[in-house]
Design an enzyme around this catalytic site. Structure first.
Site, short mmCIF file in Angstrom:
data_model
loop_
_atom_site.label_atom_id
_atom_site.label_comp_id
_atom_site.label_asym_id
_atom_site.label_seq_id
_atom_site.Cartn_x
_atom_site.Cartn_y
_atom_site.Cartn_z
CD GLU A 237 0.12 1.73 -4.00
OE1 GLU A 237 -1.31 1.50 -3.70
OE2 GLU A 237 0.41 1.08 -4.95
CG ASN B 136 -3.64 5.07 -9.85
OD1 ASN B 136 -3.33 4.32 -10.83
ND2 ASN B 136 -3.65 4.01 -8.68
NE ARG C 37 0.57 2.99 -8.93
CZ ARG C 37 0.08 1.97 -8.12
NH1 ARG C 37 -1.18 2.08 -7.80
NH2 ARG C 37 0.70 0.95 -7.97
NE ARG D 206 -1.73 -8.73 -12.78
CZ ARG D 206 -1.12 -7.35 -12.32
NH1 ARG D 206 0.20 -7.05 -11.99
NH2 ARG D 206 -2.20 -6.65 -11.86
CG HIS E 230 2.90 -3.50 -6.37
ND1 HIS E 230 3.08 -4.86 -6.35
CD2 HIS E 230 1.78 -3.11 -6.72
CE1 HIS E 230 1.87 -5.25 -6.76
NE2 HIS E 230 1.11 -4.18 -7.35
#
Ligand code: ADP
Length: 394
Positions: free
Chosen positions: A380, A9, A93, A241, A181
């Protein structure tokens, strides 16, 4: 030799990895770690499945170690620490698969070119995600390179959920909601039946609340709506964010404050969210520990927005059977979970306060609650490893 999958990742300043061994039809974690602080204060740590450090290395502050250097260090670490394992594939990923990729894919140079076409859709993430794939392909390794997309789980959503009310030509050109996600949501969907069969077959809203935060409506295992859109800045407020904001605000800032695209990008990705609202920190735990009024307001607003989105997502499924909390905040903050679920009582969620306080307790709703509520740790990396395994054995 035992077959294994390495999961990578690659972010803007870090390279995270894990290694899973295929044992008795199961993928077992063997190694995990990261190289963080790329370009600033690089630090590598590699651990075994029990968290015991196998190797550590720190570079001097300011050392310009980039992704290529990070990959070289990681490759050497893997060579030295995977005795008895043969890495058959690297699972990567990759944030964006566009409209085209609804499934993980085995990447060759031609596929890599197609994935590079999505760089303009995710300029901050996609180049970093693709770099290790390119380097490994160039290294001539026999291991397969499998790209797993954060957007893929949402690709089956009905068009009505994916479109914006912009001219049709723009939707056709790919200006639409993609959602992110997806690997986390897919993992949760894959284990939900172990906890709650009714929820797995029915209507669930998953809260993925970390530094990046989004929510997803999952109906019978499939994503039907999500809060993030064309980019990962939409929807909920996050660490830094802003989440959804009236586009008119951005036009106003351009006109009245002379902000250009780069200045707006900085504002909405790095200076807003929990950090911007509180002026204290982007970190949920730091805000919970703070006495600052704006820290409290920031957390309250975060929970308010999540509760509003819950009702909106439930509406897309015409009802709700379960909610699931996951990721750093979702898994670890009883305060945030309680604040959100108290505002959702009218939807039929009755919080079990005691269960909610006990870390790791799976069910946090009372036995009588019409809608069940759960805390389920996401994984994940395992999802990526499963995909890579499936792709190379297809
Ligand atoms: P990322 O999106 O970077 O993967 P994570 O899923 O690791 O983020 O989540 C990081 C967030 O989780 C931070 O805001 C952090 O404060 C929060 N968090 C972690 N542990 C706790 C805790 N015990 N209580 C409250 N918040 C926590």
């Amino acid at each position: 030799m035992t077959e294994a999958i390495a999961v990578l990742n690659a972010g803007s300043s870090s390279l995270k990895f894990s290694v899973f061994a295929a044992v008795d039809g199961d993928l077992q974690l063997r190694l995990r770690g990261q190289l963080e602080g790329l370009f600033t204060a690089p630090k590598f740590v590699g651990k075994d499945a029990d968290g015991v450090v196998q190797s550590e290395h720190t570079w001097p502050v300011g050392f310009q170690l980039g992704h290529e250097g990070a990959m070289a260090h990681l490759t050497a670490f893997l060579d030295a620490h995977t005795d008895g394992l043969r890495i058959k594939a690297f699972g990567h990923r990759v944030v964006h698969g566009g409209v085209e990729f609804a499934e993980p894919v085995c990447v060759d140079p031609a596929t890599l070119k197609r994935l590079e076409a999505f760089v303009p859709l995710a300029p901050l993430h996609q180049p970093n995600n693709l770099l290790p794939i390119r380097l490994l392909l160039e290294s001539g390794t026999k291991a397969a390179q499998v790209a797993c997309f954060d957007t893929a789980f949402h690709r089956d959503q009905p068009l009505i959920a994916q479109m914006y009310a912009l001219p049709h030509e723009m939707t056709a050109a790919g200006i639409r909601r993609y959602g992110f996600h997806g690997l986390s949501y897919e993992y949760i969907a894959s284990v939900l039946a172990q906890h709650d069969e009714r929820a797995a077959a029915g209507r669930t809203v998953v809260f993925h609340l970390g530094n990046g935060a989004s929510m997803c409506a999952i109906h019978a295992g499939r994503s039907v709506a999500t809060t993030m859109g064309f980019t990962a800045v939409d929807g909920l407020p996050m660490g830094t964010r802003c989440g959804s904001v009236d586009p008119g605000v951005l036009l106003y800032l351009m006109d009245q404050r002379g902000m250009d695209a780069r200045a707006i990008e900085k504002l909405i990705y790095h200076r807003s969210g929990l950090l911007g609202m509180s002026g204290v920190s982007s970190d949920c735990r730091a805000l919970e520990e703070s006495d600052d009024r704006n820290a409290k307001l920031a957390l309250d607003h975060f929970c308010y927005r999540a509760a509003r989105e819950l009702a909106s997502l439930a509406a897309t499924m015409a009802g709700l059977d379960a909610v699931v909390f996951t990721a750093g905040i979702g898994e670890n903050s009883p305060t945030v979970r309680a604040k959100i679920l108290e505002q959702a009582a009218w939807l039929g969620v009755a919080l079990d306060r005691e269960a909610n306080r006990v870390r790791g307790f799976a069910r946090i709703s009372t036995a009588a609650s019409a809608v069940s509520a759960w805390v389920i740790p996401t994984n994940e990396e395992l999802m990526i490893a499963r995909h890579a395994w499936r792709v190379i054995h297809a």
